[in-house]
Design an enzyme around this catalytic site. Sequence first.
Site, PDB file in Angstrom:
ATOM      1  N   ARG A  37       0.834  -1.223   0.000  1.00  0.00           N
ATOM      2  CA  ARG A  37       0.000   0.000   0.000  1.00  0.00           C
ATOM      3  C   ARG A  37       0.863   1.265   0.000  1.00  0.00           C
ATOM      4  O   ARG A  37       0.561   2.232   0.700  1.00  0.00           O
ATOM      5  CB  ARG A  37      -0.942   0.041   1.206  1.00  0.00           C
ATOM      6  CG  ARG A  37      -1.856  -1.110   1.332  1.00  0.00           C
ATOM      7  CD  ARG A  37      -2.888  -1.196   0.211  1.00  0.00           C
ATOM      8  NE  ARG A  37      -3.785  -2.285   0.491  1.00  0.00           N
ATOM      9  CZ  ARG A  37      -3.513  -3.562   0.179  1.00  0.00           C
ATOM     10  NH1 ARG A  37      -2.407  -3.860  -0.476  1.00  0.00           N
ATOM     11  NH2 ARG A  37      -4.355  -4.513   0.485  1.00  0.00           N
ATOM     12  N   SER A  39     -10.537  -1.210   4.210  1.00  0.00           N
ATOM     13  CA  SER A  39      -9.706  -1.178   5.420  1.00  0.00           C
ATOM     14  C   SER A  39      -9.322   0.260   5.753  1.00  0.00           C
ATOM     15  O   SER A  39      -8.794   0.979   4.905  1.00  0.00           O
ATOM     16  CB  SER A  39      -8.424  -1.979   5.203  1.00  0.00           C
ATOM     17  OG  SER A  39      -8.762  -3.336   5.059  1.00  0.00           O
ATOM     18  N   GLU A  42      -4.809   3.986   6.227  1.00  0.00           N
ATOM     19  CA  GLU A  42      -4.744   3.789   4.775  1.00  0.00           C
ATOM     20  C   GLU A  42      -5.664   4.805   4.091  1.00  0.00           C
ATOM     21  O   GLU A  42      -5.332   5.364   3.056  1.00  0.00           O
ATOM     22  CB  GLU A  42      -5.195   2.361   4.426  1.00  0.00           C
ATOM     23  CG  GLU A  42      -5.138   2.061   2.949  1.00  0.00           C
ATOM     24  CD  GLU A  42      -5.438   0.596   2.629  1.00  0.00           C
ATOM     25  OE1 GLU A  42      -4.997  -0.297   3.375  1.00  0.00           O
ATOM     26  OE2 GLU A  42      -6.127   0.360   1.626  1.00  0.00           O
TER      27      GLU A  42
HETATM   28  C1  LIG Z   1     -15.548  -2.406   0.118  1.00  0.00           C
HETATM   29  C2  LIG Z   1     -14.137  -1.966  -0.168  1.00  0.00           C
HETATM   30  C3  LIG Z   1     -13.128  -2.913  -0.325  1.00  0.00           C
HETATM   31  C4  LIG Z   1     -11.813  -2.515  -0.609  1.00  0.00           C
HETATM   32  N1  LIG Z   1     -10.863  -3.477  -0.765  1.00  0.00           N
HETATM   33  C5  LIG Z   1      -9.600  -3.110  -1.068  1.00  0.00           C
HETATM   34  C6  LIG Z   1      -8.593  -4.096  -1.278  1.00  0.00           C
HETATM   35  O1  LIG Z   1      -8.828  -5.297  -1.215  1.00  0.00           O
HETATM   36  N2  LIG Z   1      -7.336  -3.674  -1.579  1.00  0.00           N
HETATM   37  C7  LIG Z   1      -7.026  -2.341  -1.687  1.00  0.00           C
HETATM   38  O2  LIG Z   1      -5.857  -2.017  -1.979  1.00  0.00           O
HETATM   39  N3  LIG Z   1      -7.963  -1.381  -1.482  1.00  0.00           N
HETATM   40  C8  LIG Z   1      -9.225  -1.732  -1.193  1.00  0.00           C
HETATM   41  N4  LIG Z   1     -10.187  -0.768  -0.995  1.00  0.00           N
HETATM   42  C9  LIG Z   1      -9.808   0.658  -1.014  1.00  0.00           C
HETATM   43  C10 LIG Z   1      -9.941   1.354  -2.383  1.00  0.00           C
HETATM   44  O3  LIG Z   1     -10.897   0.737  -3.210  1.00  0.00           O
HETATM   45  C11 LIG Z   1      -8.597   1.435  -3.104  1.00  0.00           C
HETATM   46  O4  LIG Z   1      -7.645   2.132  -2.323  1.00  0.00           O
HETATM   47  C12 LIG Z   1      -8.736   2.139  -4.452  1.00  0.00           C
HETATM   48  O5  LIG Z   1      -7.513   2.094  -5.131  1.00  0.00           O
HETATM   49  C13 LIG Z   1      -9.182   3.615  -4.311  1.00  0.00           C
HETATM   50  O6  LIG Z   1      -9.580   4.057  -5.593  1.00  0.00           O
HETATM   51  P1  LIG Z   1     -10.590   5.286  -5.748  1.00  0.00           P
HETATM   52  O7  LIG Z   1     -10.697   5.561  -7.203  1.00  0.00           O
HETATM   53  O8  LIG Z   1     -11.839   5.015  -5.043  1.00  0.00           O
HETATM   54  O9  LIG Z   1      -9.768   6.417  -5.027  1.00  0.00           O
HETATM   55  P2  LIG Z   1     -10.358   7.665  -4.197  1.00  0.00           P
HETATM   56  O10 LIG Z   1     -10.892   7.162  -2.901  1.00  0.00           O
HETATM   57  O11 LIG Z   1     -11.252   8.484  -5.043  1.00  0.00           O
HETATM   58  O12 LIG Z   1      -9.009   8.454  -3.917  1.00  0.00           O
HETATM   59  C14 LIG Z   1      -8.013   7.906  -3.091  1.00  0.00           C
HETATM   60  C15 LIG Z   1      -6.791   8.840  -3.132  1.00  0.00           C
HETATM   61  O13 LIG Z   1      -6.225   8.793  -4.439  1.00  0.00           O
HETATM   62  C16 LIG Z   1      -6.187  10.107  -5.018  1.00  0.00           C
HETATM   63  N5  LIG Z   1      -6.458   9.940  -6.428  1.00  0.00           N
HETATM   64  C17 LIG Z   1      -7.605   9.551  -7.024  1.00  0.00           C
HETATM   65  N6  LIG Z   1      -7.434   9.445  -8.356  1.00  0.00           N
HETATM   66  C18 LIG Z   1      -6.152   9.807  -8.602  1.00  0.00           C
HETATM   67  C19 LIG Z   1      -5.354   9.909  -9.782  1.00  0.00           C
HETATM   68  N7  LIG Z   1      -5.836   9.610 -11.001  1.00  0.00           N
HETATM   69  N8  LIG Z   1      -4.069  10.317  -9.681  1.00  0.00           N
HETATM   70  C20 LIG Z   1      -3.548  10.603  -8.464  1.00  0.00           C
HETATM   71  N9  LIG Z   1      -4.247  10.537  -7.307  1.00  0.00           N
HETATM   72  C21 LIG Z   1      -5.524  10.125  -7.376  1.00  0.00           C
HETATM   73  C22 LIG Z   1      -7.239  10.899  -4.267  1.00  0.00           C
HETATM   74  O14 LIG Z   1      -6.943  12.263  -4.274  1.00  0.00           O
HETATM   75  C23 LIG Z   1      -7.127  10.307  -2.875  1.00  0.00           C
HETATM   76  O15 LIG Z   1      -6.042  10.893  -2.202  1.00  0.00           O
HETATM   77  C24 LIG Z   1     -11.509  -1.137  -0.716  1.00  0.00           C
HETATM   78  C25 LIG Z   1     -12.531  -0.181  -0.559  1.00  0.00           C
HETATM   79  C26 LIG Z   1     -13.831  -0.584  -0.301  1.00  0.00           C
HETATM   80  C27 LIG Z   1     -14.907   0.443  -0.152  1.00  0.00           C
END
Ligand SMILES: Cc1cc2nc3c(=O)[nH]c(=O)nc-3n(C[C@H](O)[C@H](O)[C@H](O)COP(=O)(O)OP(=O)(O)OC[C@H]3O[C@@H](n4cnc5c(N)ncnc54)[C@H](O)[C@@H]3O)c2cc1C
Length: 316
Positions: free
Chosen positions: A166, A218, A289
């Site tokens: 991560r 998480s 995280e």
């Molecule tokens: C039910 C559930 C299960 C999950 N399981 C996992 C898992 O198994 N493994 C895991 O790693 N994560 C997991 N996650 C967390 C999450 O889905 C990941 O971290 C995912 O990569 C976040 O993507 P997002 O587009 O939703 O990011 P966002 O929540 O929209 O943004 C997260 C961060 O990234 C930044 N960001 C967004 N887009 C960009 C971009 N294009 N360039 C630079 N920065 C950017 C944002 O500013 C913010 O700081 C889970 C979440 C949920 C709700």
Amino acid sequence: MDSIKSAISSNLPLAPLTTWRIGGPAARLAVPADLDDVYRLLSLAQDRGWPLFFLGRGSNVLIDDAGLPGLTLHLAKSLQGLERHGDALRVGAGVALPRLAQAAARLGFTGFEFLAGIPGTVGAAVRLNAGAEGASLAGVLALVRVVTPRLQLLEFCPAELGLGYRSSLLLNFPHWLVVEAEFALTRPADPEVIQTRMRELLQARQARQPANPRTCGSVFKNPSEGPAAGWLIDQAGYKGRRLGDALVSHRHANFILNQGQANAAQVKALISEIQEQVWRTQGVALEREVVFLPEDLACRGGPVCPPLRVGGDKED
Ligand SMILES: Cc1cc2nc3c(=O)[nH]c(=O)nc-3n(C[C@H](O)[C@H](O)[C@H](O)COP(=O)(O)OP(=O)(O)OC[C@H]3O[C@@H](n4cnc5c(N)ncnc54)[C@H](O)[C@@H]3O)c2cc1C
């Protein structure tokens, strides 16, 4: 400079754009129409002195109850390209991870199955080296393209990004926008076998995780050694702890659920209580995280910028 193609909305509620359904409005929000629009919007933010925020699927952020100032770029419906180029899959930052997993499966390449259950976008996932089931993006990533606030397009190979659990060097540059990534198609496999494996992983995930989808996954990273964060939180007596409508899941203590009208202040208070109590009872400092917006966006300094490989100033 050509005019911006996307409309800029004012005072737009952000809670519906997050999986937690929490957070105040964006002072301004735009969905870039394409990469040129990204450049124009970044340039506009710079000219006006607007703070800049990026939002993907909102599945790893806690947005403050006061919302976000400046300009928020919402990427979950933009930068949606997904094309095969020989041994690589070139994917826009806004593509959903389950879509990437399905595309690789249909092409008959394994290694992407773990992404089927992660509800985020490619851009945010790359920044954090998202992972599950013992795999992470580091295993399939070939190249990342980012645009800096000075409108430079930079290109990095995985070895330059310091990818770990991560983490990546990109976390030190929160104002760099990941716009595209390339993934290596190197391990051919039977698409039927891949689909079956994905279904099994999704079922296992559903059994493990809470049914309420209003979470951020998480909240804390697992410590580098010793028991997982969920176990530590459980031992600290926090499973089932509630603050307003924010509830520590009974099924998985590293998940905080929004049971109705939880707000960011309540979730933050619960998170600090958990950190304090786990430290006092187990001697472990849990690292978050989930990203707090806007407060986590202050540049953290840290390791030196990874070397620039391909440049190209684009000032228009
Ligand atoms: C039910 C559930 C299960 C999950 N399981 C996992 C898992 O198994 N493994 C895991 O790693 N994560 C997991 N996650 C967390 C999450 O889905 C990941 O971290 C995912 O990569 C976040 O993507 P997002 O587009 O939703 O990011 P966002 O929540 O929209 O943004 C997260 C961060 O990234 C930044 N960001 C967004 N887009 C960009 C971009 N294009 N360039 C630079 N920065 C950017 C944002 O500013 C913010 O700081 C889970 C979440 C949920 C709700």
